[in-house]
Design a protein around this motif. Structure first.
Motif, PDB file in Angstrom:
ATOM      1  N   LEU A  73       0.947  -1.207  -0.019  1.00  0.00           N
ATOM      2  CA  LEU A  73      -0.104   0.007  -0.032  1.00  0.00           C
ATOM      3  C   LEU A  73       0.794   1.211   0.111  1.00  0.00           C
ATOM      4  CD1 LEU A  73      -2.961  -0.811   2.621  1.00  0.00           C
ATOM      5  CD2 LEU A  73      -2.855  -0.900   0.004  1.00  0.00           C
ATOM      6  N   HIS A  74       0.761   2.075  -0.910  1.00  0.00           N
ATOM      7  CA  HIS A  74       1.669   3.312  -1.115  1.00  0.00           C
ATOM      8  C   HIS A  74       0.454   4.308  -0.902  1.00  0.00           C
ATOM      9  CE1 HIS A  74       3.740   0.251  -3.485  1.00  0.00           C
ATOM     10  NE2 HIS A  74       4.648   1.032  -3.444  1.00  0.00           N
ATOM     11  N   VAL A  75       0.869   5.503  -0.122  1.00  0.00           N
ATOM     12  CA  VAL A  75      -0.251   6.277   0.272  1.00  0.00           C
ATOM     13  C   VAL A  75       0.625   7.682  -0.462  1.00  0.00           C
ATOM     14  CG1 VAL A  75      -1.341   7.821   2.260  1.00  0.00           C
ATOM     15  CG2 VAL A  75      -0.458   5.188   2.665  1.00  0.00           C
ATOM     16  N   PHE A  76      -0.467   8.322  -1.023  1.00  0.00           N
ATOM     17  CA  PHE A  76      -0.037   9.688  -1.735  1.00  0.00           C
ATOM     18  C   PHE A  76      -0.966  10.859  -1.162  1.00  0.00           C
ATOM     19  CE2 PHE A  76       1.057   6.161  -4.381  1.00  0.00           C
ATOM     20  CZ  PHE A  76       2.462   6.610  -5.110  1.00  0.00           C
ATOM     21  N   ASP A  77      -0.559  11.852  -1.436  1.00  0.00           N
ATOM     22  CA  ASP A  77      -1.317  13.344  -1.442  1.00  0.00           C
ATOM     23  C   ASP A  77      -2.526  13.398  -2.479  1.00  0.00           C
ATOM     24  OD1 ASP A  77       0.027  14.483   0.535  1.00  0.00           O
ATOM     25  OD2 ASP A  77       1.388  15.186  -0.945  1.00  0.00           O
TER      26      ASP A  77
END
Length: 95
Positions: free
Chosen positions: A53-57
């Motif tokens: 899981l990659h979290v981005f703006d």
């Protein structure tokens, strides 16, 4: 607050869990330091699947990441050798 998640799901042989963890650890700092809008990265490990899981703006930042050299030439190449199937990639927006 996180606004978008990039989810990469891989079916792997259970014996490859350690290798996936190694890849995660190897690229986590580069992801956070080099990728625009990157907030966090998590590794979820199941019996025969793993999820990164990659979290981005923003969702746009997540889409852009999929075309970067880090993703295509480093991370994806390393993961493909461990995957039993084609990785499933999805992007979610937080409303």
């Amino acid at each position: 607050m996180a606004k978008a998640y990039l989810q990469i799901t891989l079916k792997i042989n259970p014996s490859e869990k350690g290798a996936v963890t190694g890849i995660y650890n190897k690229f986590q700092d580069a992801f956070l330091d080099q990728i625009k809008g990157a907030i966090a990265m998590e590794l979820l490990v199941g019996d025969e699947h793993v999820q990164l899981l990659h979290v981005f703006d923003t969702a746009e930042d997540a889409h852009v990441f999929l075309s970067t050299e880090l993703f295509n030439n480093d991370i994806l190449v390393a993961l493909k050798s461990l995957a039993v199937d084609t990785p499933e990639i999805r992007i979610y927006t937080v409303l």
